[in-house]
Design a protein around this motif. Sequence first.
Motif: not given
Length: 218
Positions: A117-120, A136-144
């Motif tokens: 959510l904080l990415m959005r 368990m999940y891919d956290f690569s969405f935190l970029a940056p």
Amino acid sequence: MPSVIFPGPEGRLEGRFQPGPRPRAPVAMILHPHPQAGGTMNDRITQHLYKTFVNRGFATLRFNFRGVGRSQGSFDNGIGELSDAASALDWVQSIHAEASTTWIAGYSFGALIGMQLLMRRPEIRGFISIAPPANMYDFSFLAPCPASGIIIQGSADTVVTPNAVQKLVDKLRTQKHITIHHDVIPRANHFFENENEDLMKSVDNYLDMRLSPDCPIK
């Protein structure tokens, strides 16, 4: 802590909401663990996080994801739950449109949804992620990653492995313009059963620092 019902993407969502005590009070939203593992807004850690922010004068919401308690819909493997969280934040902000700042806090699965959510939502300026399921999940969405925050992990967690969380922390710390704190609670398992006091002390110490007028992290 008044009981509330508000609209979500798949029908009503059930929550507990404490309005802010003053105009422009900051907003905080607390996200619960995995619904299919019994996670609800009444989870012990979720409730402790809620009370911590209420006691600090935040307009604070915790709520049940779709299909949990009186919330309508059914489990959607994180996709629909992220939409639920966005709708919940919209609802809080409709009441506190002049909020000075917004925080997100989540435990386990809730930490995953919170960080998505904080990415959005650029208005989210701080986060607390407890045992984010990095194995368990891919956290690569935190970029940056757009905001500074703290990640807290138990050293004896066999559900979310400390090594996976450490790798996530190390990756986030390579990014500029944010500061990631990382606390490891000795002997704590995934549920912090005997270390809840240490867990909440870590949360409080971090909030004391971040909410101080002279904190360099904005």
